[in-house]
Design an enzyme around this catalytic site. Structure first.
Site: not given
Ligand SMILES: Cc1ncc(C[n+]2csc(CCOP(=O)(O)OP(=O)(O)O)c2C)c(N)n1
Ligand SMILES: [Mg+2]
Lengths: 602, 170
Positions: A87, A149-150, A199, A511
């Site tokens: 979803e 349920f759900q 429903k 990042m």
């Molecule tokens: C759902 C979610 N969890 C954690 C984060 C924190 N976060 C921001 S950027 C990042 C790293 C992303 O890694 P990747 O997809 O390999 O991209 P890169 O930065 O290496 O290009 C994280 C963990 C987020 N933005 N969203």
């Protein structure tokens, strides 16, 4: 006017042949005779969606929404349904669809876990002002509150992240509520609406008649324009010498791209864009000076604090744009154009607040401002741009046998003729892609801004490709984010979407690793991440897959990808510990934007 | 600096709206001191009165967030003092205690407390007045055990004329 050759377009593809073959046993031709008035609630929902010109739904069935799905089979020719693999994929796809087309995205899910799986996407759409109507099934009204349920209280769970929500418990409420839902989602500052449908309301009967909604007595989607403030804004614009226009997504949402160009071309004011404003103005436009914010371009960030007037056009001074608020736009007065009065004075005080739809307010301003060119002020942006380019781009060794960097991939994409629609995930690759991609036309940039939702990219690209079927969509995704919604490869393969997927694999949650390097003494806590062989995974789904790791391999691989019909995946192994610069360190002022890590500065 | 503000909100009466409005405060970690929802003088339109302590500048931003809700007609924030306020306090105590205690009778007289109802088990009293008066009364009541009390929200009218203009919402 800048000149721009018309983008090549392609024939709309027919992704649903396969689906339609599966469902040739459809009961009717989907055309209810007009005199039939008594219908079931689930059918009333279909008729209401048709009245709202819906032709595409993204969703996933389950117990509490089965009557709706059963009715959907009778309307499948007109109301196409794409079954995602989760979803969350459905809601992100609907977001991608909405942002690519300007229409309201429609999502369906069952109660309980189906509904809660939508929340991330709904929150993302809320903060990024994306119009969605999400329809969730719910247990019979008699069972509400019994921990059936759900059963989850999705109205309460979703309240903080929806523009509006409503639980329908009687079939007669369906037409009116759906009309309201679409009106609210798409009007004013758009946003997600959730309709929870018990429903019994789906099974029950009603006399169907439909009245579109264009007025709600308690709701004023577009504020009245205060002419005095417009005049005041024009006065400030005419008096000021170093002006900077800040373009936000409001320009795209308001369809005011031409109005923006007229304003900029008359006034000669340089214009920078927020992450979500990208593509409102073509990157090649002479007034365009780059991206704002934490990982935006050097010049516009530094010069924000030199400007004597900031003209904010449909943007909300997000903290990722302003950096340290107390020293933001230190020398500047502020003109703020926004459709949402709650944004005015929220973060940055406006000297001339112009509440209203930018499609209306911009031309009023253009009519009152002087023609100018601001040549020497523009020159300062070019000087910074040159410096940024020399430091970050031209100084890099180019050799066919050297490893690739993320920016190499983006520059290669720029050299292609086609007017690509770029969808990105969240992380380093997002910032590099958005900052360096040469957007040619509006609605070419789809990314998760305010929420920064990893896992957004792939499913959003699905929706974008479905919605913009004459355009080529390219998803640029990190190795981390790709693994969050990798299951949507199944959707892509099933619908044979001609989507091109590029994974920029740096073997890190890049990042976060960059922040660890800069601000946590290089302690790389849980940011190294392994990957499967993506090309093989793709092949497992019947999707063409490739992998490259050297500069010399990239052009041919990209050619191959764009030449191959249907979905393709390209994994690009990139420099593992490359950093994104420019960067405004957290807590710093925009003018403290750095071109390299501290200490390395000369 | 946080100050007492009364927010007055005119809205439709939908289930869920109460939590939407409450969320706007709780999300900013602002505690709701008291809240009432009632009908208003405008047919079909409900009035919320919400008492919170909040910084005046934040109060204005919150007003705009409330106004933004689809089902809200309008919202206002009044600094306490800029308003006409009245608060009602209802007390209950065992009737035999009342009969035995002269001090309590004296206290009730001094504070102009109205008798609402008496039955063999309990007696009910009401005190209306400005916030400070009802507070004072409650303080003095602490001396007696077995007294229960419920306080209604302050009912507030602005002294200024900034107010909801119903005719603009048709
Ligand atoms: C759902 C979610 N969890 C954690 C984060 C924190 N976060 C921001 S950027 C990042 C790293 C992303 O890694 P990747 O997809 O390999 O991209 P890169 O930065 O290496 O290009 C994280 C963990 C987020 N933005 N969203
Ligand atoms: Mg990565």
């Amino acid at each position: 006017m800048h000149s721009q050759s018309a983008p090549p377009t392609r024939e709309p593809f027919e992704p649903y042949n396969f689906l339609m073959m599966e469902t040739t046993k459809t009961k009717s031709d989907g055309q209810p005779s007009p005199e039939v008035k008594k219908v079931k609630g689930s059918q009333a929902l279909m008729l209401s969606l048709l009245e709202e010109d819906v032709d595409q739904i993204f969703g996933y069935p389950g117990g509490s929404i089965m009557p709706v799905y059963d009715s959907l089979m009778d309307y499948e020719q007109k109301l196409r349904h794409l079954l995602t693999r989760h979803e969350q994929g459905a809601v992100h796809a609907a977001q991608g669809y909405a942002r690519a087309t300007g229409k309201t995205g429609v999502v369906m899910a069952t109660s309980g876990p189906g509904a809660t799986n939508l929340i991330t996407g709904i929150a993302d759409a809320h903060v990024d002002s994306t119009p969605l109507v999400c329809i969730t099934g719910q247990v019979n009204d008699g069972m509400l509150g019994t921990d059936a349920f759900q059963e989850v209280d999705i109205i309460s769970i979703s309240a903080p992240v929806t523009k509006w929500s409503y639980q329908i418990t009687r079939p007669e409420e369906i037409p009116e509520t759906i009309a309201k839902a679409f009106y609210i989602a798409g009007s004013g500052r758009p946003g997600p609406v959730l309709i929870d449908l018990t429903k019994n309301a789906q099974f029950g009967e009603l006399d169907f008649h439909y009245q579109p909604c264009n007025h709600i007595r308690s709701y004023r989607p577009v504020p009245e324009i205060d002419q005095q403030q417009v005049a005041r804004a024009a006065g400030l614009i005419n008096q000021s010498r170093q002006l900077l226009a800040l373009i936000g997504q409001g320009v795209i949402l308001g369809g005011a791209e031409e109005e923006l160009q007229s304003f900029l071309e008359k006034t000669g004011i340089p214009a920078a864009s927020t992450l979500l404003g990208l593509s409102a103005l073509p990157a090649s436009h002479p007034n365009y000076v780059g991206m704002l914010g934490m990982h935006g371009n050097y010049g516009p960030n530094i010069l924000t604090n030199e400007a004597d007037l900031l003209i904010s056009i449909g943007m909300r001074f997000d903290d990722r744009v302003t950096g340290k608020l107390s020293s933001y736009g230190e020398k500047a007065r502020v003109v703020h154009l926004d459709i949402d009065p709650a944004e005015i004075d929220k973060n940055v005080k406006a000297d001339a607040p112009v509440a209203g739809d930018v499609k209306q307010t911009l031309p009023l301003l253009t009519g009152m401002v002087d023609s100018k060119s601001h040549g020497s002020w523009h020159e300062r942006f070019y000087q910074y741009e040159k410096k940024e380019h020399e430091r970050l781009i031209t100084s890099r060794p180019q050799d066919n046998n050297l490893p690739l960097r993320m920016s190499d991939v983006i520059f290669q994409l720029n050299s292609r003729e086609e007017d690509l629609l770029l969808v990105t995930d969240v992380g380093q690759h997002q910032m590099i892609a958005c900052r360096y991609f040469q957007f040619a036309s509006s609605r070419s940039n789809i990314t998760s801004g305010g929420l920064g939702t990893m896992g957004f990219g792939l499913p959003a690209a699905v929706g974008a490709q479905v919605g913009a079927s004459t355009r080529q969509v390219v998803a640029v995704v990190g190795d981390g984010g790709f693994q969050m919604t990798i299951q949507e490869l199944g959707t892509i393969a099933h619908a044979q979407l001609p989507l091109k997927i590029i994974i920029l694999n740096n073997s890190y949650l890049g990042m976060v690793r960059q922040w660890q390097q800069l601000f946590f003494k290089k302690r790389y806590a849980f940011t190294p991440i392994s990957s499967p062989d993506y090309a093989k995974i793709a092949e497992g789904y019947g999707i063409h897959g490739q992998k490259v790791s050297l500069q010399g391999e990239l052009p041919a691989a990209l050619d191959k990808m764009f030449e191959t019909p249907g979905p393709c995946l390209l994994e690009v192994e990139v420099d593992k510990e490359d950093n994104v610069f420019p960067m405004i360190p957290p807590g710093a002022s925009v003018s403290e934007v750095m071109l390299e890590p501290p200490g390395q500065k000369d | 600096m946080n100050e007492f503000h009364t927010f007055t909100v005119f809205s439709e009466n939908y289930p869920g709206l109460l939590s939407r409005i409450a969320n706007i405060f709780t999300r900013r970690k602002i505690n709701i001191e008291s809240l009432t929802v009632s009908g208003s003088e405008y047919d079909g339109i409900h009035r919320f009165q919400i008492l919170v302590r909040v910084d005046p500048e934040k109060a204005q931003k919150i007003v705009r967030q409330i106004q933004k809700q689809v089902d809200v007609f309008d919202a206002f924030a009044y600094k306490v003092g800029g308003t006409m306020e009245q608060q009602t306090q209802l007390f209950r105590l065992p009737t035999n205690h009342l009969l035995e205690s002269r001090d309590m009778k004296r206290l009730f007289n001094a504070h102009d407390v109205k008798l609402v109802a008496v039955n063999p088990d309990y007696s009910y009293f009401e005190k209306s007045g400005a916030d400070s008066e009802t507070h004072q009364m409650v303080e003095e009541m602490q001396a007696f055990s077995d007294v229960e009390h419920v306080r209604s929200v302050r009912s507030t009218f602005p002294k200024s004329d900034a107010h909801f203009a119903q005719e603009t919402y048709r």
